[in-house]
Design an enzyme around this catalytic site. Structure first.
Site, mmCIF file in Angstrom:
data_model
loop_
_atom_site.group_PDB
_atom_site.id
_atom_site.type_symbol
_atom_site.label_atom_id
_atom_site.label_comp_id
_atom_site.label_asym_id
_atom_site.label_seq_id
_atom_site.Cartn_x
_atom_site.Cartn_y
_atom_site.Cartn_z
ATOM 1 N N HIS A 136 0.820 -1.228 0.000
ATOM 2 C CA HIS A 136 0.000 0.000 0.000
ATOM 3 C C HIS A 136 0.852 1.275 0.000
ATOM 4 C CE1 HIS A 136 -3.592 -2.344 0.481
ATOM 5 N NE2 HIS A 136 -3.252 -2.806 1.658
ATOM 6 N N ASP A 173 -2.450 -10.756 -2.313
ATOM 7 C CA ASP A 173 -3.042 -10.259 -1.056
ATOM 8 C C ASP A 173 -4.538 -9.983 -1.280
ATOM 9 O OD1 ASP A 173 -1.856 -8.802 1.665
ATOM 10 O OD2 ASP A 173 -3.674 -7.814 0.926
HETATM 11 ZN ZN ZN Z 1 -3.855 -7.281 2.807
#
Ligand code: ZN
Length: 317
Positions: A136, A173
């Site tokens: 992220h 993910d």
């Molecule tokens: Zn994650």
């Protein structure tokens, strides 16, 4: 087949974001315990993660982002020494303590050292059991438990420092790797393929924002068999056409059905199956070179079992 590296560092246990935070040091302990109990550790080459050079981190991040994090970290150390609070919050989910800077350097450094080792031929592939995670982290900001984008840094390092021409990033993910996308979108030397729960955290990700990205958003409650079909139909042809010379994995295990952080239905066997697909492409085009970096995975038991399944395939045991 060649050796499988296992990169980690004690500093990665010292970074923590406060009591009860799911991205906790016990994640790494659960993985280590599982590898020891199963004897899988005997099949791995244990390597100490070095700190990343700032010049490598800046292949993926703005200098200002790096300098800001360093400044916050220095400021926190002084304030803690003077009796102040132990954490500085960067967003509602993401905080630093006095160890975060060192841990983030080791986490990126593991990905870089693993890349050096697989390109140099000392290892065939490697798993980086490090934290903080990275996918992220955007070019100019930390978010979602992430500070530096370990996989993007490794991919750029392979291109810029080793002269590779094509690096694939695979992200499984449960969350969209928005930071990786922010950094690599439009860089045609990199192909990023991913699936993730959508709509979900973070916002965006409903379409692929550049031709070098293959986003496969899937709805909540999608099961492993359906994800496998999407991998076969969508990921594999793109990966084969791209002919990567190295594959870097954003290995998050929070799409496991026992992981409450997401609502997908994968199990250990699905992670093994996906890893075999990636390994098949790596062995055909990239001399087997895979650098896999831990991202999410918050149910400690499911995380440990899933990492075991993933690493077993990497190590051929
Ligand atoms: Zn994650």
């Amino acid at each position: 087949m060649g050796a499988t590296g296992y990169f980690t560092h004690p500093d990665c246990w010292k970074h923590d974001m406060g009591p009860g935070h799911p991205e906790c040091p016990e994640r790494l302990s659960a993985i280590e315990d599982r590898l020891l109990i199963t004897g899988l550790d005997m099949a791995l080459t244990r390597c100490e993660a070095p700190p990343a050079a700032l010049s490598d981190i800046e292949l993926a991040h703005d200098r200002l982002h790096v300098a800001t994090l360093r400044g916050l970290s220095d400021g926190l150390r002084k304030s803690v020494a003077a009796g102040g609070a132990a954490y500085t919050a960067l967003d509602p989910d993401t905080s630093i303590n006095v160890w975060t800077w060192d841990a983030a350097l080791r986490s990126a450094g593991a990905a870089i050292a693993a890349t050096d080792a697989v390109i140099g031929g000392a290892l065939e592939n490697a798993f980086c059991a490090t934290r903080p995670p990275g996918h992220h982290a955007c070019r100019d900001k930390a978010m979602g438990f992430c500070f530096f984008n370990n996989v993007a840094i490794a991919a750029r390092h392979a291109l810029e420092r080793h002269g590779l021409e094509r690096v694939a990033i695979v992200d499984f993910d449960v969350h969209h790797g928005n930071g990786t996308e922010d950094i690599v979108a439009g860089d045609e030397r990199i192909l990023m393929v991913s699936f993730y729960q959508h709509p979900f955290y973070p916002a965006g990700g409903s379409v692929s924002s550049a031709p070098n990205l293959l986003n496969v958003p899937v709805p909540a409650y999608t099961k492993g068999m359906d994800v496998r079909e999407l991998v076969e139909l969508m990921w594999m042809p793109r990966l084969e056409a791209f002919r990567p010379q190295l594959i870097v994995i954003s290995a998050g295990f929070d799409a496991h059905r026992e992981d409450d952080m997401g609502q997908l239905g994968l199990v250990e066997q699905d992670y093994a199956w996906i890893t075999r697909c990636i390994q098949d492409v790596a062995r055909r085009f990239a001399q087997g070179r895979i650098v896999s970096c831990l991202e999410g995975g918050y149910n400690l038991s499911a995380l440990a079992r899933s990492v075991e399944a993933h690493v077993r395939v990497l190590a051929d045991v």
